[in-house]
Design a protein around this motif. Sequence first.
Motif: not given
Length: 125
Positions: A47-57
């Motif tokens: 869940e956390l990795i998915d959240y961080f994966f979607n961060i571009s900035y």
Amino acid sequence: MDQLTQLLQSDTIKNPSDPFMRHYYLMSLSTLYHLDFLVASIDDQNELIDYFFNISYWQFYDLCLLANVVNMIHVERITPYISDILKQYATNNIPTASVETVSKILINALETSIIQKKMTLLDTY
């Protein structure tokens, strides 16, 4: 801390669509895990990795979240995100107000790599 975590967990269950409440719960869980040097379940890590994966900035909130949960994720899984943060930091794409938080992430990642006995990852930074 246990009581706070249980309260946040029940609030998260009552309102599952609130990501901030869920993150707050995960941060409290991370504090408990840190006391015993435990990592999160695979589902929580994903869940956390998915959240961080979607961060571009990387914004301040994202940096704070990572700083507070880095110890509950296998260090190999967070290395790409720390590299991305360092690249954005080097190119001044992260606000100067976040410098302290970036430092906290690096220290927490170093501590995590030592605890998880993954010190070869230290060469990455």
